[in-house]
Design an enzyme around this catalytic site. Structure first.
Site, PDB file in Angstrom:
ATOM      1  N   SER A  21      11.314  60.855  61.758  1.00 49.49           N
ATOM      2  CA  SER A  21      12.277  61.542  60.321  1.00 49.49           C
ATOM      3  C   SER A  21      11.963  62.563  60.870  1.00 49.49           C
ATOM      4  CB  SER A  21      10.897  61.156  59.351  1.00 49.49           C
ATOM      5  OG  SER A  21      11.152  61.575  57.761  1.00 49.49           O
TER       6      SER A  21
ATOM      7  N   ASP B 198      16.903  66.593  56.848  1.00 47.44           N
ATOM      8  CA  ASP B 198      15.502  66.313  58.232  1.00 47.44           C
ATOM      9  C   ASP B 198      16.337  64.975  58.975  1.00 47.44           C
ATOM     10  OD1 ASP B 198      15.153  63.546  56.359  1.00 47.44           O
ATOM     11  OD2 ASP B 198      13.402  63.797  57.086  1.00 47.44           O
TER      12      ASP B 198
ATOM     13  N   ASP C 106      15.850  61.788  59.827  1.00 42.83           N
ATOM     14  CA  ASP C 106      16.693  60.732  59.157  1.00 42.83           C
ATOM     15  C   ASP C 106      17.177  60.995  58.008  1.00 42.83           C
ATOM     16  OD1 ASP C 106      14.236  60.617  58.319  1.00 42.83           O
ATOM     17  OD2 ASP C 106      14.432  58.338  58.062  1.00 42.83           O
TER      18      ASP C 106
ATOM     19  N   ASP D 294      17.236  61.554  55.044  1.00 42.79           N
ATOM     20  CA  ASP D 294      16.238  60.773  54.041  1.00 42.79           C
ATOM     21  C   ASP D 294      15.410  61.895  52.971  1.00 42.79           C
ATOM     22  OD1 ASP D 294      13.404  60.990  55.239  1.00 42.79           O
ATOM     23  OD2 ASP D 294      13.168  58.860  54.955  1.00 42.79           O
TER      24      ASP D 294
END
Length: 448
Positions: free
Chosen positions: A102, A241, A243, A245
């Protein structure tokens, strides 16, 4: 107690326990055995990843473990985490896996899991998987070993799903948008979708090299995006960010807006359109008291959960709510997605800009936040600073000082070796004293 899993899967420094290739292979075998149906049929898992160098290693190790138990593996390549939730359901897979840490730096990595419904696993499921990892898994017979195949169009399928969440006539003509992809999983998808919708796109953080994900860019380091918005006279900036999400927004004046402001806007708008299920927004204990007051003023309520977007989703599903998220920028819209989706939330914000004709600075000032201070203290794995008597005393003193004036939240991060100290109080001097006292006590114990 879970030993491997934190608040969002397994995470740590690559090539250091538990994030080693050997452990990934064992995890793959265990989770494959856990999800494989006993009856006949196809046993399928989809795997996505972000742009970290170690992603290749973990992708191969997980594939080996999963195929050893008879699972057929579909490799999506670099895609946002919400794309894995989507593809797990749309491809009728038994399991979805996302390889990502992440917002963490490039040397870290992690493994997140989605069930066949596209939602993240429960604590109880993770505990069962840990038991299988510890006990070991018997491999499939030679004739039942799974196959692996690359899926080349995953990001396009995801992009179409994003656009389908918006009105058919929605366009971004005339809007200048800075998109910061954090050199991560959305570095191609996000600029493409904005361009397809008609925006004048200024992309940054779109040149991943395996080592620069989240470095000086993205939702946790928005300084470059702020400068870019101001330099280009952009209408808005969207920062994802690694990833994709989570999201934060930057208005035309260069001011940052967090997830609380985005959720406040969406909740009141949806309520006005009579499509906010249950008359409530779900968020965590970290969300600002100002958000709660704003919702109450509009006849809505705030349902609070433990920190972690999967706990938000669990409460949403249990209570029949369709909007939730976190102050950090995870925004969950279960009418369209199974997990936090930063790009989707950003697009819905842009839709409100176009619908209302209002500026980003107007729409991101939904409420006046109560002063809130969050400080992190890094510790060495194995240390237990919160158990020290000096720390407990400092916490008790701060709680007494804030009694009736504010609130205090101290917790260990579920994704990094950090103690997070957060307080909220309208007396800013008291706020700083309370947090500093605890941070100083924790730091002293760690240094001893």
């Amino acid at each position: 107690m879970r030993k491997l899993f934190g608040t969002d899967g397994v995470r740590g420094t690559a090539n250091v326990h538990p994030m080693t290739a050997d452990m990934a292979l064992r995890i793959g075998a265990a989770v494959g055995r856990f999800f494989r149906r006993e009856a006949g049929g196809v046993h399928r898992v989809v795997i996505g990843k972000d742009t970290r160098l170690s992603g290749y290693m973990f992708e191969s190790a997980l594939t080996a473990g999963l195929t050893s138990t008879g699972m057929n593996v579909l490799l999506l390549g670099p895609v946002p985490t919400p794309a894995v939730g989507l593809m797990t359901r749309s491809m009728r897979a038994d399991l979805g896996v996302m390889i990502s840490a992440s917002h963490n730096p490039a040397q870290d990595n992690g493994i997140k899991f989605f069930g066949p419904d596209g939602f993240k696993l429960s604590d109880s499921a993770e505990m069962e998987i840990e038991a299988l990892i510890e006990a070991g898994v018997e491999p499939a017979k030679p004739g039942n070993i799974g196959r692996a195949k690359r899926i080349d169009d995953a990001r396009f399928r995801y992009g179409e799903r994003l656009k389908a969440s918006l009105p058919r006539e929605f366009r971004l003509d005339g809007l200048k948008v800075v998109i910061d992809c954090a050199n991560g999983a959305a570095h191609r998808t996000a600029p493409e979708i904005l361009w397809e919708l008609g925006a004048d796109v200024i992309p940054i953080g779109v040149a991943p090299n395996g080592e620069n994900i989240n470095r000086g860019c993205g939702s946790t380091q928005p300084e470059t995006a702020i400068q870019t918005v101001l330099a280009h006279g952009a209408d808005v900036g969207i920062c994802l960010d690694g990833d994709a999400d989570r999201v934060i927004l930057i208005d035309e004046a260069g001011t940052v807006a967090d997830g609380d402001q985005i959720m406040a806007l969406l909740a009141t708008r949806w309520a006005a359109e009579e499509r906010l299920s249950g008359g409530a927004l779900v968020s965590t204990v970290m969300s600002n008291l100002g958000l709660e007051r704003h919702l109450q003023a509009h006849g809505l309520s705030l349902e609070r959960t433990a920190v972690g977007d999967r706990y938000v989703v669990e409460r949403m599903r249990a209570g029949g709510f369709n909007l939730g998220g976190e102050q950090s920028g995870h925004i969950v819209m279960t009418d369209f997605a199974t997990t936090g989706d930063g790009l989707m939330a950003g697009l819905h914000f842009l839709a409100e800009m176009m619908r209302s004709g209002q500026t980003a600075s107007t729409l991101t000032r939904q409420f006046e936040p109560v002063p809130q201070l969050l400080r992190n203290v890094r510790y060495t794995v194995g240390q237990l600073p919160l158990d020290a008597s000096a720390v407990r005393t400092a916490i008790a003193d701060a709680e007494a000082a804030l009694q009736g004036k504010g609130r205090l939240l101290i917790r260990k991060s579920g994704t990094e070796p950090l103690i997070r100290v957060m307080a909220e109080c309208e007396d800013e001097a008291l706020l700083v004293r309370s947090v500093d006292g605890i941070v100083d006590a924790v730091s002293a114990v760690i240094a001893a």
